[in-house]
Design an enzyme around this catalytic site. Structure first.
Site, short mmCIF file in Angstrom:
data_model
loop_
_atom_site.label_atom_id
_atom_site.label_comp_id
_atom_site.label_asym_id
_atom_site.label_seq_id
_atom_site.Cartn_x
_atom_site.Cartn_y
_atom_site.Cartn_z
N LYS A 93 0.83 -1.22 0.00
CA LYS A 93 0.00 0.00 0.00
C LYS A 93 0.85 1.26 0.00
O LYS A 93 0.55 2.22 0.71
CB LYS A 93 -0.97 -0.01 1.18
N ARG A 94 1.89 1.29 -0.80
CA ARG A 94 2.74 2.46 -0.87
C ARG A 94 2.05 3.55 -1.67
O ARG A 94 1.24 3.28 -2.56
CB ARG A 94 4.07 2.09 -1.55
#
Lengths: 290, 290
Positions: A98-99
């Site tokens: 989830k960058r």
């Protein structure tokens, strides 16, 4: 070069189901027989064995970097080993990370995950869109050159996500606006098997939203979150997928705790409990396909 | 226990300015004299020297984890060393990580960054709100027990961020809805010096938005992004801050490239070029304060 979507589609057709198993090290739930001299050692023992047992039954696994990062450098080294092991077994690896960042900083992450010789060279990675499409672009670029996939958070199933994702603007929910904006990436990452290596998250708990997203993104893969332990059944989990001849296509359905840490009693070995949990998760999806 | 906001406010009052320097390893811009046997070695040499030169002139530094992660395990080990060095010099450390996840997964990150003995034990970390407040909650919990800070992305300055952050819903922009929802965390993390350890990002390029956010969150710290090289001047950077007796309060103003990699010619040593860049960034803020 076969891209992520082609590799995934070939493998799920072969297996007849789209199950993805999340590799989430919840240390307190790992059976004592796997306990090692350290937390990271325990995680390595457990997931190595899991991959050996389950590797030929599933197409893809989704390790969650946060829970390895919590264990520090030794945890990240274990994650590297597990990614190598999974790939050696022919599994695809989707990194739950989830960058979300921009410019050079996003490129730093993209190079870490989507480059051969990157820190964690996986097949696809999850990305957060809050900072806009320039936060997604560097991942799409590397995915395009290296045959990888990018999974953008669009709809999530945790209760809190409704607060923002269901905000309405000009008659559309925020998650629909995000989905619609991704069409350009869907096109850029199109493969040969009918699907794009652009993927989006959808929730097993809101099948009607999956259908809305499918209308916006007809060729994107779905990463369906929340099947099994998190409350989604097989029918609602597969709402946005396509009923192909050899099972559902156009996405994967993830189960983590339900498969890894089965609670059903009455099994006299860990292997048989896991076999049963895997079989149930797979059968659920096959029955929903009919 | 003094919380993050108290420690930061005490230190910026002492120094008379709110400058934060971002530690972003752009390897191509690091002068040859710092080059080591590996990329991570180069980053260590460069930032160690930077911290020695600048450590007593600023209150806080913001390493960007992505660019260290790009260098793999050795890069993360260097980041650990730099964090230790910065803390030993009395600097506060804000980790630019933009993490966002839910439940146990968010807790994994929070434990990695906001716990004594965590993987990277820093004073505060940046968090992405797209998944809702339950993605922020685990960070707030640990911040509360450990005297740390949480910086939530609210408004960003990259052009792409407008697409979603400026969506209007019921007469409010998305970023305002996000800001408003954070009031509960502002209250929970209130310190003794008038400021909360809940912080939010604002952009030096949109001062009017900073003013809107200040109305929603009167006691939250601002992390102002984009001062200097990224185009924001000192006046627009400080739009949402409070004019205290000893300089601006209620936030920090970040400059990364402008200070680290000064392009002004005519200096005969790296030290004097850096001194000049630092002095200019600080003077700019002091003059805007008047």
């Amino acid at each position: 070069m076969e891209n992520f979507a082609d590799r995934l589609t070939a493998r799920t057709r072969e297996l007849g189901h789209p199950l993805c198993v999340g590799l989430d090290p919840y240390l307190l739930q790992i059976p004592p027989r796997f306990h090692g001299v350290s937390e990271s050692d325990t995680a390595l023992n457990f997931f190595s064995e899991f991959l050996s047992v389950a590797g030929d039954r599933i197409a893809i696994v989704k390790p969650q970097i946060s829970l390895f990062e919590r264990m520090g450098i030794p945890g990240l080294e274990v994650l590297q080993k597990l990614i190598e092991q999974a790939k050696a077994l022919g599994l695809l690896v989707l990194l739950g990370a989830k960058r979300g960042d921009i410019g050079e900083t996003a490129r730093g992450y993209a190079e870490a995950y989507l480059s051969p010789n990157g820190f964690l060279d996986v097949d696809a990675v999850t990305v957060n869109p809050y900072m806009g499409l320039d936060a997604v672009e560097p991942f799409v670029e590397l995915a395009q050159s290296n045959g990888k996939g990018v999974v953008v958070l669009v709809r999530n199933g945790n209760p809190g996500s409704d607060a923002f994702q269901l905000l309405e603007s000009n008659g559309q929910y925020l998650f629909e606006v995000v989905a619609e904006s991704l069409v350009r990436f869907e096109e850029r990452l199109m493969g040969n098997a009918g699907w794009s290596s652009l993927a989006v998250t959808v929730s097993a708990r809101s099948p009607e939203d999956s259908v809305r997203i499918r209308k916006k993104l007809p060729r994107s893969l779905f990463l369906v979150l929340g099947y099994g332990a998190q409350g989604g059944d097989a029918t609602s989990s597969t709402a946005g997928l396509r009923r192909g001849k050899q099972g559902f296509e156009g996405g994967v359905v993830n189960s983590s705790r339900g498969v890894l840490y089965p609670s059903e009693p009455g099994f006299n070995s860990w292997e048989s409990a896991i076999e049963n949990a895997l079989m149930k998760a797979i059968q659920g999806l096959k029955q929903a396909h009919g």
